[in-house]
Design a protein around this motif. Structure first.
Motif, PDB file in Angstrom:
ATOM      1  N   GLY A 166      34.644  -4.282 -13.315  1.00  0.00           N
ATOM      2  CA  GLY A 166      35.998  -4.636 -13.761  1.00  0.00           C
ATOM      3  C   GLY A 166      36.680  -3.423 -14.397  1.00  0.00           C
ATOM      4  N   HIS A 167      38.019  -3.473 -14.396  1.00  0.00           N
ATOM      5  CA  HIS A 167      38.758  -2.252 -14.759  1.00  0.00           C
ATOM      6  C   HIS A 167      38.901  -2.008 -16.254  1.00  0.00           C
ATOM      7  CE1 HIS A 167      39.293  -0.665 -10.846  1.00  0.00           C
ATOM      8  NE2 HIS A 167      39.450  -1.912 -10.411  1.00  0.00           N
ATOM      9  N   GLN A 168      38.360  -2.909 -17.070  1.00  0.00           N
ATOM     10  CA  GLN A 168      38.392  -2.650 -18.513  1.00  0.00           C
ATOM     11  C   GLN A 168      37.183  -1.826 -18.946  1.00  0.00           C
ATOM     12  OE1 GLN A 168      41.040  -3.055 -20.299  1.00  0.00           O
ATOM     13  NE2 GLN A 168      41.831  -3.759 -18.325  1.00  0.00           N
ATOM     14  N   ARG A 169      36.331  -1.469 -17.997  1.00  0.00           N
ATOM     15  CA  ARG A 169      35.104  -0.752 -18.359  1.00  0.00           C
ATOM     16  C   ARG A 169      35.164   0.685 -17.837  1.00  0.00           C
ATOM     17  NH1 ARG A 169      32.807  -3.502 -22.168  1.00  0.00           N
ATOM     18  NH2 ARG A 169      30.824  -2.449 -21.763  1.00  0.00           N
ATOM     19  N   ARG A 170      34.458   1.576 -18.535  1.00  0.00           N
ATOM     20  CA  ARG A 170      34.314   2.953 -18.064  1.00  0.00           C
ATOM     21  C   ARG A 170      32.844   3.278 -18.030  1.00  0.00           C
ATOM     22  NH1 ARG A 170      39.005   6.528 -20.405  1.00  0.00           N
ATOM     23  NH2 ARG A 170      39.042   6.820 -18.178  1.00  0.00           N
ATOM     24  N   ILE A 171      32.475   4.137 -17.088  1.00  0.00           N
ATOM     25  CA  ILE A 171      31.060   4.502 -16.989  1.00  0.00           C
ATOM     26  C   ILE A 171      30.777   5.638 -17.972  1.00  0.00           C
ATOM     27  CG2 ILE A 171      29.300   5.460 -15.459  1.00  0.00           C
ATOM     28  CD1 ILE A 171      30.566   3.761 -13.252  1.00  0.00           C
ATOM     29  N   ALA A 172      29.761   5.441 -18.817  1.00  0.00           N
ATOM     30  CA  ALA A 172      29.380   6.489 -19.772  1.00  0.00           C
ATOM     31  C   ALA A 172      28.424   7.469 -19.109  1.00  0.00           C
ATOM     32  CB  ALA A 172      28.722   5.857 -20.995  1.00  0.00           C
ATOM     33  N   ALA A 173      27.475   6.954 -18.344  1.00  0.00           N
ATOM     34  CA  ALA A 173      26.492   7.824 -17.680  1.00  0.00           C
ATOM     35  C   ALA A 173      25.608   6.980 -16.784  1.00  0.00           C
ATOM     36  CB  ALA A 173      25.617   8.533 -18.717  1.00  0.00           C
ATOM     37  N   LEU A 174      24.890   7.695 -15.953  1.00  0.00           N
ATOM     38  CA  LEU A 174      23.839   7.066 -15.147  1.00  0.00           C
ATOM     39  C   LEU A 174      22.533   7.705 -15.628  1.00  0.00           C
ATOM     40  CD1 LEU A 174      23.982   6.794 -11.278  1.00  0.00           C
ATOM     41  CD2 LEU A 174      22.025   7.806 -12.393  1.00  0.00           C
ATOM     42  N   VAL A 175      21.504   6.887 -15.789  1.00  0.00           N
ATOM     43  CA  VAL A 175      20.201   7.428 -16.203  1.00  0.00           C
ATOM     44  C   VAL A 175      19.169   7.086 -15.132  1.00  0.00           C
ATOM     45  CG1 VAL A 175      18.356   7.328 -17.942  1.00  0.00           C
ATOM     46  CG2 VAL A 175      20.749   7.220 -18.670  1.00  0.00           C
ATOM     47  N   ALA A 176      18.502   8.119 -14.630  1.00  0.00           N
ATOM     48  CA  ALA A 176      17.395   7.923 -13.685  1.00  0.00           C
ATOM     49  C   ALA A 176      16.152   7.612 -14.512  1.00  0.00           C
ATOM     50  CB  ALA A 176      17.183   9.196 -12.877  1.00  0.00           C
ATOM     51  N   LEU A 177      15.392   6.608 -14.073  1.00  0.00           N
ATOM     52  CA  LEU A 177      14.221   6.173 -14.846  1.00  0.00           C
ATOM     53  C   LEU A 177      13.037   5.906 -13.919  1.00  0.00           C
ATOM     54  CD1 LEU A 177      13.074   5.013 -17.614  1.00  0.00           C
ATOM     55  CD2 LEU A 177      13.916   2.798 -16.833  1.00  0.00           C
ATOM     56  N   GLY A 178      11.870   6.375 -14.337  1.00  0.00           N
ATOM     57  CA  GLY A 178      10.667   6.106 -13.548  1.00  0.00           C
ATOM     58  C   GLY A 178       9.485   6.861 -14.136  1.00  0.00           C
ATOM     59  N   TYR A 179       8.367   6.809 -13.411  1.00  0.00           N
ATOM     60  CA  TYR A 179       7.169   7.530 -13.869  1.00  0.00           C
ATOM     61  C   TYR A 179       7.236   8.951 -13.330  1.00  0.00           C
ATOM     62  CZ  TYR A 179       5.801   2.915 -15.300  1.00  0.00           C
ATOM     63  OH  TYR A 179       5.800   1.696 -15.917  1.00  0.00           O
ATOM     64  N   PRO A 180       7.112   9.945 -14.216  1.00  0.00           N
ATOM     65  CA  PRO A 180       7.322  11.342 -13.805  1.00  0.00           C
ATOM     66  C   PRO A 180       6.341  11.809 -12.728  1.00  0.00           C
ATOM     67  CG  PRO A 180       7.172  11.163 -16.205  1.00  0.00           C
ATOM     68  CD  PRO A 180       6.823   9.827 -15.645  1.00  0.00           C
ATOM     69  N   ASP A 181       6.861  12.575 -11.783  1.00  0.00           N
ATOM     70  CA  ASP A 181       6.013  13.217 -10.788  1.00  0.00           C
ATOM     71  C   ASP A 181       6.228  14.724 -10.850  1.00  0.00           C
ATOM     72  OD1 ASP A 181       4.080  13.181  -8.865  1.00  0.00           O
ATOM     73  OD2 ASP A 181       5.459  12.962  -7.190  1.00  0.00           O
ATOM     74  N   GLU A 182       6.547  15.210 -12.030  1.00  0.00           N
ATOM     75  CA  GLU A 182       6.695  16.645 -12.275  1.00  0.00           C
ATOM     76  C   GLU A 182       6.539  16.878 -13.771  1.00  0.00           C
ATOM     77  OE1 GLU A 182      10.566  18.325 -11.676  1.00  0.00           O
ATOM     78  OE2 GLU A 182      11.608  16.655 -12.636  1.00  0.00           O
ATOM     79  N   THR A 183       6.196  18.130 -14.113  1.00  0.00           N
ATOM     80  CA  THR A 183       6.083  18.487 -15.536  1.00  0.00           C
ATOM     81  C   THR A 183       6.933  19.752 -15.737  1.00  0.00           C
ATOM     82  OG1 THR A 183       3.801  17.717 -15.377  1.00  0.00           O
ATOM     83  CG2 THR A 183       4.397  18.870 -17.398  1.00  0.00           C
ATOM     84  N   PRO A 184       8.233  19.563 -15.919  1.00  0.00           N
ATOM     85  CA  PRO A 184       9.107  20.748 -16.018  1.00  0.00           C
ATOM     86  C   PRO A 184       8.814  21.576 -17.265  1.00  0.00           C
ATOM     87  CG  PRO A 184      10.387  18.706 -15.822  1.00  0.00           C
ATOM     88  CD  PRO A 184       8.974  18.318 -16.112  1.00  0.00           C
ATOM     89  N   MET A 185       9.062  22.872 -17.137  1.00  0.00           N
ATOM     90  CA  MET A 185       9.002  23.768 -18.301  1.00  0.00           C
ATOM     91  C   MET A 185      10.180  23.428 -19.210  1.00  0.00           C
ATOM     92  SD  MET A 185       6.655  26.184 -17.809  1.00  0.00           S
ATOM     93  CE  MET A 185       7.186  27.722 -18.551  1.00  0.00           C
TER      94      MET A 185
END
Ligand SMILES: Cc1cc2nc3c(=O)[nH]c(=O)nc-3n(C[C@H](O)[C@H](O)[C@H](O)COP(=O)(O)O)c2cc1C
Length: 200
Positions: A166-185
């Motif tokens: 609906g048009h009274q809402r704004r998107i703040a962000a999208l968050v990707a979620l899951g079990y990690p398959d990498e270990t970034p520095m």
């Protein structure tokens, strides 16, 4: 895990195992998000959890198409830089779960009175950031990985339509979620002295 460790060790995760976080785990993460401070305790954030499937695919496609359009409309020197951003903005396609966080648009009365400061004065967007950080730290504490995406907001109208917000809402962000398959520095961080000044 102590709080300082969690703050320092959390990393943005973009590669995930295929396992989907169970609903009760996601519900508990949202409980942690809802513990964040908000203006007048409104907690005016909504979380939509999207598993792999047609909607997940449609979100990815609309964000990519939107950035293709933006790049085409900005040919010339800006175009290469924009094309570079495009991949970064849609690097959520591996996530077994997408969380879209939306907030209320600023009240018209406030917009009329204070113009483009309305959103910051109303405070729902910044409080959504606090809620998201709570959720990300809680996820990290439980061995889950997250990454925030805001480049997708270029396709906000389409995302609002796809999600039926609906048009009274704004998107703040999208968050990707899951079990990690990498270990970034850990990416380098500034020293506090580079970002902090004291005045008297
Ligand atoms: C508001 C916000 C928007 C972001 N947007 C993106 C994005 O579009 N694509 C992406 O891959 N990472 C995105 N990130 C993640 C940052 O790149 C990441 O936080 C930063 O490089 C520091 O890495 P760290 O989170 O592992 O400490 C975003 C982070 C924030 C806070």
């Amino acid at each position: 895990m102590d709080l300082e460790r969690a703050l320092l060790d959390r990393r943005s995760i973009r590669r995930f195992k295929r396992d989907v976080p169970p609903d009760d785990v996601v519900q508990n993460l949202v409980r942690m998000a809802l513990a964040a401070p908000s203006p007048m305790n409104r907690q005016d954030w909504r979380f939509t959890a999207i598993r792999m499937g047609a909607l997940h695919e449609a979100i990815k496609t609309s964000v990519a198409a939107c950035w293709d359009r933006i790049c085409d409309e900005n040919e010339g020197s800006a175009s290469d830089a924009l094309r570079g951003y495009k991949g970064h903005f849609s690097a959520f396609d591996e996530a077994p779960l997408l969380l879209v966080i939306d907030v209320k648009r600023p009240a018209r009365l406030l917009e009329h009175a204070v113009g483009d400061r309305a959103e910051r004065i109303q405070g729902d967007l910044i409080s959504a950031g606090m809620a998201i950080q709570n959720l990300m730290l809680a996820a990290h504490h439980q061995g889950l990985g997250t990454c925030v995406f805001t480049g997708c907001i270029a396709a906000e109208e389409e995302l609002i339509r796809l999600l039926g917000l609906g048009h009274q809402r704004r998107i703040a962000a999208l968050v990707a979620l899951g079990y990690p398959d990498e270990t970034p520095m850990a990416p380098a961080r500034c020293e506090p002295t580079e970002r902090l000044r004291f005045l008297a």
